[in-house]
Design a protein around this motif. Structure first.
Motif, PDB file in Angstrom:
ATOM      1  N   GLY A 124      45.663 105.533   9.206  1.00  0.00           N
ATOM      2  CA  GLY A 124      46.754 104.556   9.276  1.00  0.00           C
ATOM      3  C   GLY A 124      47.673 104.129   7.998  1.00  0.00           C
ATOM      4  N   LEU A 125      48.323 103.157   8.474  1.00  0.00           N
ATOM      5  CA  LEU A 125      49.265 102.768   7.405  1.00  0.00           C
ATOM      6  C   LEU A 125      48.773 102.003   6.250  1.00  0.00           C
ATOM      7  CD1 LEU A 125      51.991 101.339   9.839  1.00  0.00           C
ATOM      8  CD2 LEU A 125      52.014 103.572   8.512  1.00  0.00           C
ATOM      9  N   GLU A 126      49.167 102.097   4.955  1.00  0.00           N
ATOM     10  CA  GLU A 126      48.513 101.614   3.847  1.00  0.00           C
ATOM     11  C   GLU A 126      49.816 101.016   3.062  1.00  0.00           C
ATOM     12  OE1 GLU A 126      45.536 102.076  -0.020  1.00  0.00           O
ATOM     13  OE2 GLU A 126      46.456 103.695   0.926  1.00  0.00           O
ATOM     14  N   TRP A 127      49.958  99.654   2.765  1.00  0.00           N
ATOM     15  CA  TRP A 127      50.883  99.223   1.844  1.00  0.00           C
ATOM     16  C   TRP A 127      50.539  99.680   0.340  1.00  0.00           C
ATOM     17  CZ3 TRP A 127      50.017  95.368  -1.876  1.00  0.00           C
ATOM     18  CH2 TRP A 127      51.095  95.007  -2.819  1.00  0.00           C
ATOM     19  N   TYR A 140      54.351  94.297  -7.456  1.00  0.00           N
ATOM     20  CA  TYR A 140      52.881  94.198  -6.878  1.00  0.00           C
ATOM     21  C   TYR A 140      52.514  95.348  -6.395  1.00  0.00           C
ATOM     22  CZ  TYR A 140      53.765  89.184  -7.395  1.00  0.00           C
ATOM     23  OH  TYR A 140      54.276  87.871  -7.857  1.00  0.00           O
ATOM     24  N   TYR A 141      51.006  95.774  -6.606  1.00  0.00           N
ATOM     25  CA  TYR A 141      50.389  96.937  -6.319  1.00  0.00           C
ATOM     26  C   TYR A 141      49.087  96.885  -5.378  1.00  0.00           C
ATOM     27  CZ  TYR A 141      53.639  98.810 -10.010  1.00  0.00           C
ATOM     28  OH  TYR A 141      54.762  99.275 -10.605  1.00  0.00           O
ATOM     29  N   ASP A 169      45.260  97.492  -5.156  1.00  0.00           N
ATOM     30  CA  ASP A 169      44.382  97.968  -6.109  1.00  0.00           C
ATOM     31  C   ASP A 169      44.225  99.425  -6.321  1.00  0.00           C
ATOM     32  OD1 ASP A 169      42.086  95.217  -5.429  1.00  0.00           O
ATOM     33  OD2 ASP A 169      43.983  95.287  -6.577  1.00  0.00           O
ATOM     34  N   TRP A 174      58.313  89.382   1.998  1.00  0.00           N
ATOM     35  CA  TRP A 174      58.555  90.930   2.253  1.00  0.00           C
ATOM     36  C   TRP A 174      57.489  91.169   2.839  1.00  0.00           C
ATOM     37  CZ3 TRP A 174      54.196  93.105   0.537  1.00  0.00           C
ATOM     38  CH2 TRP A 174      53.065  92.811  -0.263  1.00  0.00           C
ATOM     39  N   TYR A 175      56.742  90.405   3.713  1.00  0.00           N
ATOM     40  CA  TYR A 175      55.481  91.097   4.172  1.00  0.00           C
ATOM     41  C   TYR A 175      55.656  91.672   5.611  1.00  0.00           C
ATOM     42  CZ  TYR A 175      53.329  87.498   1.165  1.00  0.00           C
ATOM     43  OH  TYR A 175      52.794  86.877   0.061  1.00  0.00           O
ATOM     44  N   CYS A 176      57.008  91.910   5.868  1.00  0.00           N
ATOM     45  CA  CYS A 176      57.221  92.688   7.104  1.00  0.00           C
ATOM     46  C   CYS A 176      58.381  93.438   6.864  1.00  0.00           C
ATOM     47  CB  CYS A 176      57.480  91.941   8.318  1.00  0.00           C
ATOM     48  SG  CYS A 176      58.728  90.802   8.363  1.00  0.00           S
ATOM     49  N   GLN A 227      40.944  95.020  -1.230  1.00  0.00           N
ATOM     50  CA  GLN A 227      41.238  94.474   0.098  1.00  0.00           C
ATOM     51  C   GLN A 227      40.885  95.411   1.270  1.00  0.00           C
ATOM     52  OE1 GLN A 227      43.237  95.022  -2.352  1.00  0.00           O
ATOM     53  NE2 GLN A 227      45.241  95.760  -1.788  1.00  0.00           N
ATOM     54  N   TYR A 278      51.594  85.253   8.650  1.00  0.00           N
ATOM     55  CA  TYR A 278      52.409  86.380   8.252  1.00  0.00           C
ATOM     56  C   TYR A 278      51.748  87.563   9.111  1.00  0.00           C
ATOM     57  CZ  TYR A 278      55.039  83.262   5.107  1.00  0.00           C
ATOM     58  OH  TYR A 278      55.756  82.334   4.931  1.00  0.00           O
ATOM     59  N   SER A 316      51.937  90.833  11.490  1.00  0.00           N
ATOM     60  CA  SER A 316      53.444  91.484  12.129  1.00  0.00           C
ATOM     61  C   SER A 316      52.555  92.507  12.834  1.00  0.00           C
ATOM     62  CB  SER A 316      54.182  92.426  11.093  1.00  0.00           C
ATOM     63  OG  SER A 316      54.773  91.252  10.105  1.00  0.00           O
ATOM     64  N   TYR A 328      53.524  96.664  14.492  1.00  0.00           N
ATOM     65  CA  TYR A 328      54.459  97.912  14.354  1.00  0.00           C
ATOM     66  C   TYR A 328      54.008  98.918  15.489  1.00  0.00           C
ATOM     67  CZ  TYR A 328      55.615  95.985   9.921  1.00  0.00           C
ATOM     68  OH  TYR A 328      56.023  95.262   8.873  1.00  0.00           O
ATOM     69  N   TYR A 353      56.960  89.879  14.184  1.00  0.00           N
ATOM     70  CA  TYR A 353      56.762  89.493  12.867  1.00  0.00           C
ATOM     71  C   TYR A 353      56.219  87.758  12.737  1.00  0.00           C
ATOM     72  CZ  TYR A 353      61.488  87.412  13.072  1.00  0.00           C
ATOM     73  OH  TYR A 353      62.429  86.621  13.266  1.00  0.00           O
ATOM     74  N   GLU A 354      55.774  87.177  11.883  1.00  0.00           N
ATOM     75  CA  GLU A 354      55.232  85.928  11.732  1.00  0.00           C
ATOM     76  C   GLU A 354      54.576  85.436  13.117  1.00  0.00           C
ATOM     77  OE1 GLU A 354      58.548  83.796  10.357  1.00  0.00           O
ATOM     78  OE2 GLU A 354      58.746  85.018   8.483  1.00  0.00           O
ATOM     79  N   TYR A 403      49.974  99.260  15.027  1.00  0.00           N
ATOM     80  CA  TYR A 403      49.667  98.723  13.857  1.00  0.00           C
ATOM     81  C   TYR A 403      49.869  97.160  13.519  1.00  0.00           C
ATOM     82  CZ  TYR A 403      48.754 103.616  12.510  1.00  0.00           C
ATOM     83  OH  TYR A 403      48.291 104.749  12.427  1.00  0.00           O
ATOM     84  N   ASN A 419      49.573  89.614   5.458  1.00  0.00           N
ATOM     85  CA  ASN A 419      49.464  89.314   4.000  1.00  0.00           C
ATOM     86  C   ASN A 419      48.205  88.842   3.602  1.00  0.00           C
ATOM     87  OD1 ASN A 419      50.000  86.493   4.942  1.00  0.00           O
ATOM     88  ND2 ASN A 419      50.024  85.931   2.913  1.00  0.00           N
ATOM     89  N   ASN A 455      49.772  88.367  -3.283  1.00  0.00           N
ATOM     90  CA  ASN A 455      50.845  89.325  -3.066  1.00  0.00           C
ATOM     91  C   ASN A 455      50.268  90.661  -2.653  1.00  0.00           C
ATOM     92  OD1 ASN A 455      53.469  87.763  -3.571  1.00  0.00           O
ATOM     93  ND2 ASN A 455      52.179  87.333  -5.291  1.00  0.00           N
ATOM     94  N   ASN A 456      49.415  90.648  -1.695  1.00  0.00           N
ATOM     95  CA  ASN A 456      48.866  92.221  -1.272  1.00  0.00           C
ATOM     96  C   ASN A 456      49.239  92.032   0.535  1.00  0.00           C
ATOM     97  OD1 ASN A 456      47.557  93.030  -3.296  1.00  0.00           O
ATOM     98  ND2 ASN A 456      45.588  91.665  -3.155  1.00  0.00           N
ATOM     99  N   LEU A 457      49.276  92.980   1.148  1.00  0.00           N
ATOM    100  CA  LEU A 457      49.627  93.259   2.230  1.00  0.00           C
ATOM    101  C   LEU A 457      48.466  94.217   2.807  1.00  0.00           C
ATOM    102  CD1 LEU A 457      51.529  92.531   4.454  1.00  0.00           C
ATOM    103  CD2 LEU A 457      52.745  94.653   4.082  1.00  0.00           C
ATOM    104  N   PHE A 512      47.043  96.416   6.152  1.00  0.00           N
ATOM    105  CA  PHE A 512      47.108  96.794   7.515  1.00  0.00           C
ATOM    106  C   PHE A 512      46.066  96.938   8.311  1.00  0.00           C
ATOM    107  CE2 PHE A 512      51.603  98.038   8.243  1.00  0.00           C
ATOM    108  CZ  PHE A 512      52.151  98.116   6.922  1.00  0.00           C
ATOM    109  N   GLY A 564      43.760  99.469  11.214  1.00  0.00           N
ATOM    110  CA  GLY A 564      43.578 100.846  11.225  1.00  0.00           C
ATOM    111  C   GLY A 564      44.305 101.424  12.326  1.00  0.00           C
TER     112      GLY A 564
END
Lengths: 122, 110
Positions: free
Chosen positions: A44-47, A59-60, A62, A106-108, B1, B34, B36, B38, B51-52, B89, B93, B97-99, B101, B103
């Protein structure tokens, strides 16, 4: 037309370094926070990271803190990801992505590049 | 997270509706609006569908809709079409300031 074109991926040994680039066009680059998102093969996707439009705030996730550094050159409309101390688990396709005009956060992401593959293996 | 929880697969016949869930916690899905969604076809970059929580970008068919109740968000695809077959997916948030997703869910159109 918005375009995001990543480059810089490749094969690197564990513990090595790589710098990814994302060339942006078709929008006012400095007005948008930009992110890196990765996807391990078949997963899957990972920011990964985000940087503000002026490059001041970053920001990163962890798992990459202290190893990866996001940056941008607004004069060149280019986003970067410097990756050090690479591990096998960093193997993934890395996408750069842009915040939409219609979102204040920036969350999307409304535009994504095609991705660049990073393989960490000996 | 931790990643958000999605069912690995979902399916439906053409014309039917299918709903995909995305479960988090009060620190992510439940705490913010927030979320979203995809869509990702094989070998392609993800495409923003919602989104949102409920908003649909221009160009996304109104067959796609989003909702949220408590710590669970949902994506509903109505009037399933063959081209809807893809991986989906969710993201949210997660404060600080973490996002995060989900699985991913593989949607099959039977």
């Amino acid at each position: 037309e918005v375009q995001l074109v990543e480059s810089g991926g490749g094969l690197v040994q564990p513990g090595g370094s790589l710098r990814l680039s994302c060339a942006a066009s078709g929008f006012t680059f400095t007005n948008y926070a930009m992110s890196w998102v990765r996807q391990a093969p078949g997963k899957g996707l990972e920011w990964v990271s985000v940087i503000s439009g002026n490059g001041v705030t970053t920001y990163y996730t962890d798992s990459v803190k202290g190893r990866f550094t996001i940056s941008r050159d607004n004069s060149k409309n280019t986003l970067y990801l410097q990756m050090n101390s690479l591990r096998a688990e960093d193997t993934a396709v890395y996408y750069c992505a842009k915040r939409p005009d219609y979102s204040i956060t920036w969350y999307c992401f409304d535009y994504w590049g095609q991705g660049t593959l990073v393989t960490v293996s000996s | 997270q931790s990643a958000l929880t999605q069912p690995p697969s979902a399916s439906g016949s053409p014309g039917q509706s299918v709903t995909i869930s995305c479960t988090g916690t009060s620190s992510d899905v439940g705490g913010y609006n927030y979320v979203s969604w995809y869509q990702q076809h094989p070998g392609k970059a993800p495409k923003l569908m919602i989104y949102e929580v409920t908003k649909r970008p221009s160009g996304v068919p109104d067959r796609f809709s989003g909702s949220k109740s408590g710590n669970t968000a949902s994506l509903t695809v109505s009037g399933l079409q063959a081209e809807d077959e893809a991986d989906y997916y969710c993201s949210s948030n997660a404060g600080s300031n973490n996002l995060v997703f989900g699985g991913g869910t593989k949607l099959t159109v039977l």
